[in-house]
Enzyme design. Structure first.
Site, PDB file in Angstrom:
ATOM      1  N   TYR A 151      25.777  25.882  63.034  1.00  0.00           N
ATOM      2  CA  TYR A 151      27.214  25.555  63.003  1.00  0.00           C
ATOM      3  C   TYR A 151      27.870  25.934  64.332  1.00  0.00           C
ATOM      4  CZ  TYR A 151      31.915  25.315  60.852  1.00  0.00           C
ATOM      5  OH  TYR A 151      33.211  25.008  60.526  1.00  0.00           O
ATOM      6  N   LYS A 155      29.542  23.341  66.887  1.00  0.00           N
ATOM      7  CA  LYS A 155      30.981  23.396  67.195  1.00  0.00           C
ATOM      8  C   LYS A 155      31.227  23.699  68.674  1.00  0.00           C
ATOM      9  CE  LYS A 155      32.546  22.532  62.991  1.00  0.00           C
ATOM     10  NZ  LYS A 155      33.223  21.271  62.682  1.00  0.00           N
TER      11      LYS A 155
HETATM   12  P1  NAD Z   1      35.136  20.280  52.837  1.00  0.00           P
HETATM   13  O1  NAD Z   1      33.769  20.598  52.319  1.00  0.00           O
HETATM   14  O2  NAD Z   1      36.333  20.490  51.972  1.00  0.00           O
HETATM   15  O3  NAD Z   1      35.189  18.770  53.346  1.00  0.00           O
HETATM   16  C1  NAD Z   1      34.153  18.212  54.083  1.00  0.00           C
HETATM   17  C2  NAD Z   1      34.303  16.721  54.050  1.00  0.00           C
HETATM   18  O4  NAD Z   1      33.208  16.144  54.790  1.00  0.00           O
HETATM   19  C3  NAD Z   1      34.226  16.135  52.638  1.00  0.00           C
HETATM   20  O5  NAD Z   1      35.093  15.028  52.550  1.00  0.00           O
HETATM   21  C4  NAD Z   1      32.776  15.688  52.538  1.00  0.00           C
HETATM   22  O6  NAD Z   1      32.557  14.648  51.586  1.00  0.00           O
HETATM   23  C5  NAD Z   1      32.552  15.198  53.951  1.00  0.00           C
HETATM   24  N1  NAD Z   1      31.150  15.112  54.333  1.00  0.00           N
HETATM   25  C6  NAD Z   1      30.196  16.061  54.277  1.00  0.00           C
HETATM   26  N2  NAD Z   1      29.025  15.558  54.688  1.00  0.00           N
HETATM   27  C7  NAD Z   1      29.253  14.255  55.012  1.00  0.00           C
HETATM   28  C8  NAD Z   1      28.438  13.207  55.503  1.00  0.00           C
HETATM   29  N3  NAD Z   1      27.134  13.365  55.722  1.00  0.00           N
HETATM   30  N4  NAD Z   1      29.009  11.999  55.697  1.00  0.00           N
HETATM   31  C9  NAD Z   1      30.325  11.793  55.439  1.00  0.00           C
HETATM   32  N5  NAD Z   1      31.138  12.757  54.980  1.00  0.00           N
HETATM   33  C10 NAD Z   1      30.595  13.971  54.775  1.00  0.00           C
HETATM   34  O7  NAD Z   1      35.223  21.104  54.190  1.00  0.00           O
HETATM   35  P2  NAD Z   1      36.460  21.484  55.147  1.00  0.00           P
HETATM   36  O8  NAD Z   1      36.552  22.955  55.142  1.00  0.00           O
HETATM   37  O9  NAD Z   1      37.643  20.665  54.867  1.00  0.00           O
HETATM   38  O10 NAD Z   1      35.815  21.074  56.546  1.00  0.00           O
HETATM   39  C11 NAD Z   1      36.265  19.990  57.321  1.00  0.00           C
HETATM   40  C12 NAD Z   1      35.948  20.282  58.776  1.00  0.00           C
HETATM   41  O11 NAD Z   1      36.664  21.429  59.197  1.00  0.00           O
HETATM   42  C13 NAD Z   1      34.464  20.570  59.038  1.00  0.00           C
HETATM   43  O12 NAD Z   1      34.073  19.979  60.258  1.00  0.00           O
HETATM   44  C14 NAD Z   1      34.443  22.077  59.167  1.00  0.00           C
HETATM   45  O13 NAD Z   1      33.382  22.531  59.951  1.00  0.00           O
HETATM   46  C15 NAD Z   1      35.787  22.325  59.825  1.00  0.00           C
HETATM   47  N6  NAD Z   1      36.285  23.683  59.689  1.00  0.00           N
HETATM   48  C16 NAD Z   1      36.516  24.222  58.463  1.00  0.00           C
HETATM   49  C17 NAD Z   1      37.010  25.518  58.383  1.00  0.00           C
HETATM   50  C18 NAD Z   1      37.307  26.179  57.080  1.00  0.00           C
HETATM   51  O14 NAD Z   1      37.586  27.387  57.087  1.00  0.00           O
HETATM   52  N7  NAD Z   1      37.281  25.473  55.962  1.00  0.00           N
HETATM   53  C19 NAD Z   1      37.240  26.250  59.542  1.00  0.00           C
HETATM   54  C20 NAD Z   1      36.995  25.659  60.768  1.00  0.00           C
HETATM   55  C21 NAD Z   1      36.524  24.373  60.830  1.00  0.00           C
END
Ligand code: NAD
Length: 256
Positions: A151, A155
């Site tokens: 990850y 990133k």
């Molecule tokens: P989440 O699990 O709620 O949502 C992830 C989304 O990506 C979902 O809609 C899922 O269906 C989709 N997805 C996963 N694999 C996929 C694939 N192979 N093809 C198409 N869609 C796919 O997660 P989130 O926390 O909302 O994360 C969204 C982004 O934010 C990610 O890139 C994550 O790394 C980043 N992020 C999250 C956080 C956090 O604390 N939640 C912090 C920093 C960054």
């Protein structure tokens, strides 16, 4: 502000992606949703804001699916004006135990997918003389944590990719930036809260408090709405000279 524009937000059936999609739709942008799980609920939420909404189920680990999604955007929406590369997954393990297929999936979904969407969508933006590319990186695009090698590598890679494309497009009306959330309470993070609660033998609330206390000085989760508002700002005219930035919204995580 964004009436007449079309936004593609990858991974927008849940969490941050859905929050960003709703924020863009509130500004009048038409939306193409993508991601797994329940599709009809998110589609209805966006449609209720009075914009055109579509969906493509591309698996973001598959370049051919991504090409089909961009072709769908061209055919049904006349192209993509705002590209939000958000789809992402997580896996936590020490490097010597890290499953090879998880490494490959994280690099494909969290990093390479942005290369594919960008290379396919950018020519249309340049032709239309307007565009925004926003890559959802992470505090882990700026600093590391143990047990998240794939990850953190993906990133950090996404932040580097953002800077390169921002330089390639610097004299054009297309801007490219990354946003770097800290902890956001989405299904991706709830799994880590559950694991901490099980490991420490504590309640869900106490596990959340411990998770925040370890990294996020504000002791508050960042929210999808806040990230949506930042995305809307990056799409505004005022942000035309914000280029190649990795903009943290992390409660002070990376200030230390
Ligand atoms: P989440 O699990 O709620 O949502 C992830 C989304 O990506 C979902 O809609 C899922 O269906 C989709 N997805 C996963 N694999 C996929 C694939 N192979 N093809 C198409 N869609 C796919 O997660 P989130 O926390 O909302 O994360 C969204 C982004 O934010 C990610 O890139 C994550 O790394 C980043 N992020 C999250 C956080 C956090 O604390 N939640 C912090 C920093 C960054």
């Amino acid at each position: 502000m964004l009436k007449g524009k079309t936004a593609l937000v990858t991974g927008s059936t849940s969490g941050i992606g859905l929050g960003v999609a709703l924020a863009l739709a509130r500004e009048g942008a038409n939306l193409i949703l993508n991601g797994f799980g329940d599709v009809e609920g998110p589609k209805a939420e966006v449609a209720a804001l009075g914009v055109k909404v579509g969906y493509h189920g591309a698996d973001m680990s598959k370049p051919a699916d991504i090409a089909a999604m961009v072709a769908y955007a061209d055919a049904e929406f006349g192209g993509i004006d705002i590209l939000v590369n958000n789809a992402g997954i997580q896996h936590v393990a020490p490097v010597q135990d890290f499953p090879v297929e998880k490494w490959d999936a994280i690099i494909a979904i969290n990093l390479s997918s942005a290369f594919h969407t960008t290379r396919l969508a950018l020519p249309g933006m340049l032709k239309k003389n307007w565009g925004r590319i926003i890559n959802v990186a992470s505090a882990h695009g700026l600093v590391a944590s143990a047990q998240k090698s794939a990850y953190v590598a993906a990133k950090h890679g996404l932040v580097g990719f953002t800077k390169s494309i921002a330089l390639e497009t610097a004299t054009s009306p297309v801007t490219v930036n990354a946003i770097c959330p800290g902890w956001v309470l989405t299904p991706l993070v709830q799994k880590q809260v559950d694991a901490l609660a099980a490991k420490d033998g504590v309640s869900n609330d106490e596990a959340k408090r411990r998770l925040l206390a370890e990294k996020q000085p504000s002791l508050q989760f960042t929210t999808p709405d806040e990230l949506g508002a930042l995305t809307v700002f990056l799409c505004s005219d005022a942000a035309i000279n914000v280029r190649g930035q990795a903009w943290a919204m992390d409660g002070g995580w990376t200030a230390v």
